[in-house]
Design an enzyme around this catalytic site. Structure first.
Site, short mmCIF file in Angstrom:
data_model
loop_
_atom_site.label_atom_id
_atom_site.label_comp_id
_atom_site.label_asym_id
_atom_site.label_seq_id
_atom_site.Cartn_x
_atom_site.Cartn_y
_atom_site.Cartn_z
N TYR A 178 0.84 -1.28 0.00
CA TYR A 178 -0.05 0.03 -0.21
C TYR A 178 0.91 1.21 0.08
CZ TYR A 178 -2.88 3.61 1.30
OH TYR A 178 -3.36 4.97 1.65
N ASP A 202 -7.64 -3.45 -0.97
CA ASP A 202 -8.83 -3.00 -1.58
C ASP A 202 -8.49 -1.78 -2.39
OD1 ASP A 202 -8.15 -2.95 1.64
OD2 ASP A 202 -8.79 -0.74 1.19
N LYS A 250 -10.82 -8.32 5.95
CA LYS A 250 -11.12 -6.91 5.93
C LYS A 250 -11.94 -6.64 4.81
CE LYS A 250 -8.90 -3.71 4.88
NZ LYS A 250 -7.92 -2.36 4.73
#
Lengths: 518, 258
Positions: A263, A298, A370
């Site tokens: 990320y 995500d 998650k």
């Protein structure tokens, strides 16, 4: 578990072993190096805290001084240990003396190596015990006070002022939230230090500081007692100070940490070498502290297309799983990330989302996945947004997700208002109760839309992982295969903070946290 | 037409006195929701009604209220708005042009500009939210409108997030940019205003403000605000790459930047 999606276990195994091989290659690189924040973390865990008169944290002062003295490749533990033997001071006193210019830590005579190691391990064990106690205290709370059922309702607070955050967090807990995440102020991830003390000013979030952690922990314990449910606290262990934040979180009993090097590389332009080294130590700490990590897959879907790039999410989850295992972090603490981000105009998009969420559930059966809400196609039409969030909630209860980051109808407008959070919690509770066992009762049609979708994503992920295994993770990121974002090996922020280890290097916390009594 | 209720003239809208429409013209119906920092109960409802009356609503009604858990109360309300506005005299500054499609822009560049148009874009300051700049610039674009990277005759560079104004100006000079796009999504406490203003000042200091087309975008930005801040145009949520591209190429021709 019987696969509803008729996934081929051989393909899953093949993907997993490719990911393990990728992690092996990367770990070889990680083990040879340390970084300034890894060393500051060791200093913090040895008890160094506070700031000098221009607000520079003492762990930075100490590590910078050792770096300037050319000693960082031996590690901070070595130098603090030596200084303890030679001066009889505590690590904190040593850092203060260095800060005051009274002590040149790398100029001291070198004591007997065994004596240095013994002294440091003695000191290190104190903090390790403190963290172990925190873990036990959490377990006691969970046993005696109880907790909400999964999917945990996860909401964010982001006022910028820790005291205002406390009010919002306590309100959310009373409305039914299980996890409170204190969003960090914009750009904290790019600071190569952790600010100190309680803070009341931030943009889009609140500074992560140890004192802020302590304030929120206390507030959530209080409200937890009141509502009869342990309320988990989440923060952000990413950016240039990954392991330091992990250490602070472990010491203050945080429960959930965003923690993903990929990320930072892709979305914060942090140097990949730096952050993969940082990630390893941060995961060792999170693993030992019983903290659930959240990975950031995500986010790929906020820049890349959620239908076309779904396999990159799965591939990254496989890699994150292997990196986590290397750091001793069990599957029960792996909050692997994914998201409900398809264009709502897409025909049968709900079926694809459902198939992919079920796929993640089946491939990582013990991980508290998650699940992130729609953000990219939230428009400001709060009424439609509330419906999009409802569809997302339905997928989640259906497929037994672990951590449900609640979507807000006002996403794309502002950080959540007090009642936005209430409406979102009400939405999720309604659906989670009303459709509680839908996943146990409903099966999918053989070779139907959903089975085919999941099988296709899995096959593409397996093939991508095999490519990465051949290419290496660094080169894969350079080519922009995750999130469509390209990052060079030597580009980005923080590379100057990477140091190759000397053969005398040691980090007592890796030994103590990975081995022996957990 | 004669219906069961007999003949009824539909009232005509008076554009000089417009008010909200619920189910009958000029009923003034407005729905509203908000929270008051007072405990749930009859006093709270009364407070909400009084507040709505002060805002200029007749017959304020609390249709739903609930306890937010910390001594605060949430309300969903309806009321009849007393005020009207004169729609007929309203003028709003906006990017007023016929937007070309991607292909039309490409042809326009080939015919009228006859060289590569250089566009750089970034999310500046502390802002890490690239969804807007990505939608305009990245190859894939957004909602079936390709981004500027895809345009023939354009060199488009998306510098990503958290770019400083210094870096952006340096890159503009290095690449001889024709247009600079700045995206600002985080606008909490108005952080975007000083940041946007600083960029204008820096471009002026470098003497290149008039050599570039300067555009900003974001959910809280309007064309009007952009112009106030010294930008050539402002685009908000719902704008696509072809709109931004049309503005850039037409402005280049208008300002003789060929």
């Amino acid at each position: 578990m019987e696969s509803k999606l008729n996934l081929n276990p051989k393909i899953i195994d093949s993907a997993r072993s490719a990911a393990a091989s990728i992690a092996d290659q990367t770990q070889e690189f990680i083990d040879k190096n340390t970084t300034v924040t890894v060393e500051r973390t060791v200093a913090r865990l040895l008890g160094v805290d506070g700031v000098d008169d221009i607000e520079t944290p003492l762990p930075n002062v100490l590590v910078d001084s050792i770096k300037e003295g050319g000693g960082l490749s031996k590690g901070v533990a070595f130098w603090i240990g030596n200084a303890m033997v030679q001066t009889g001071k505590t690590p904190q006193e040593i850092a203060e003396a260095v800060s005051a210019g009274e002590l040149k830590i790398t100029k001291l005579a070198i004591a007997d190596e065994k004596k240095i190691a013994d002294t440091i391990y003695n000191e290190a064990k104190k903090t390790v015990d403190r963290i172990r106690n925190n873990r036990e205290k959490r377990n006691d709370y969970l046993k005696n006070l109880g907790e909400g059922s999964q999917p945990y309702l996860y909401v964010i607070v982001a006022t910028g002022n820790i005291y205002e955050d406390v009010i919002q967090a306590q309100a959310a807990a009373k409305q039914g939230a299980d996890i409170i995440a204190v969003i960090r102020t914009t750009a904290q991830s790019l600071l190569d230090y952790v600010p100190y003390g309680a803070t009341t000013e931030g943009f889009g979030g609140t500074f992560a500081t140890q004192e802020n952690f302590r304030i929120m922990r206390k507030a959530l314990d209080e409200v937890g007692e009141e509502v009869g449910r342990y309320i988990r606290l989440c923060n952000y262990c990413s950016g240039l100070c990954m392991p330091e934040i992990a250490a602070m979180g472990a010491m203050e009993r945080l429960d959930v940490m965003l923690n993903d090097a990929l990320y930072g590389i892709l979305f914060r332009d942090i140097n990949m070498q730096r952050t993969l080294i940082d990630q390893y130590f941060s995961r060792v700490i999170n693993g030992f502290a019983g903290i659930i990590i959240n990975t950031g897959e995500d986010n790929y879907l906020t820049t890349a297309d959620a239908v076309e790039e779904a396999h990159t999410v799965l591939a990254s989850q496989f890699i994150n799983e292997q990196f986590a295992l290397k750091a001793g972090l069990p599957e029960e603490q792996m909050g692997l990330g994914h998201a409900f981000e398809m264009d709502p105009e897409l025909e049968n998009g709900f079926l694809f989302e459902l198939a992919q969420a079920q796929m993640a559930r089946e491939i990582f059966p013990d991980a508290p996945l998650k699940y992130m809400p729609p953000t990219k196609f939230m428009t400001g039409n709060i009424f439609k947004g509330h419906l999009q969030d409802a569809m997302f909630n339905l997928v989640s209860i259906w497929t037994h997700q672990g951590l449900q980051l609640l979507g807000m109808p006002t996403e794309a407008i502002h950080t959540p208002h007090l009642h936005d959070r209430m409406l979102s919690i009400e939405n999720a509770k309604y659906i989670f109760n009303n459709a509680k066992n839908i996943g146990d009762d409903v099966e999918f049609k053989k070779d139907g839309i959903m089975q085919k979708r999941a099988q296709e994503v899995l096959e593409k992920a397996e093939s991508l992982l095999k490519d990465i295994d051949e290419e290496g993770i660094f080169s894969t990121i350079e080519q922009g295969k995750f999130g469509g974002v390209k990052r060079p090996l030597t580009g980005g922020k923080g590379l100057a903070g990477v140091v190759e280890k000397d053969e005398k290097y040691f980090n007592p916390f890796i030994d103590l946290m990975l081995g022996g009594d957990r | 037409m004669e219906g069961i209720h007999g003949i009824q003239e539909i009232q005509k809208v008076d554009l000089t006195k417009v008010k909200p429409y619920g189910d009958t013209l000029n009923d003034g119906m407005v729905q509203m929701s908000f929270t008051l920092p007072v405990p749930y109960g009859d006093e709270a409802k009364e407070a909400a009604k009084q507040l709505m009356a002060k805002m200029g609503f007749d017959n304020p009604a609390v249709v739903y209220s609930c306890d937010l858990g910390i001594g605060y109360t949430y309300f969903i309300m309806y009321g009849k708005c007393r005020h009207t506005v004169d729609y007929s005299t309203i003028q709003v500054p906006k990017v007023d042009m016929e937007f070309m499609t991607m292909e039309e822009v490409e042809d326009y560049i080939a015919e009228k500009i006859k060289r590569n148009v250089v566009v750089i874009g970034a999310c500046t300051g502390t802002d890490a939210h690239t969804v807007g700049i990505d939608a305009i610039m990245n190859m894939k674009g957004y909602n079936h409108h390709f981004g500027l990277e895809r345009y023939k005759g354009m060199t488009a560079l998306n510098m990503g997030s958290q770019v400083t104004n210094e870096e952006l100006v340096a890159k503009a000079i290095e690449m001889k940019a024709d247009a600079i796009l700045v995206s600002q999504i985080v606008t909490q406490k108005d952080v975007h205003i000083p940041n946007l203003t600083q960029l204008v000042e820096m471009l002026e200091a470098e003497g290149i403000r008039d050599k570039v087309i300067l555009i900003c975008g974001g959910p809280r930005l309007s064309h009007e605000l952009a112009q106030e801040l010294g930008y050539d145009a402002g685009f908000t949520t719902g704008s696509y790459a072809n709109e931004v591209a049309t503005f850039i190429v037409e402005e280049m021709v208008k300002r003789n930047m060929i």
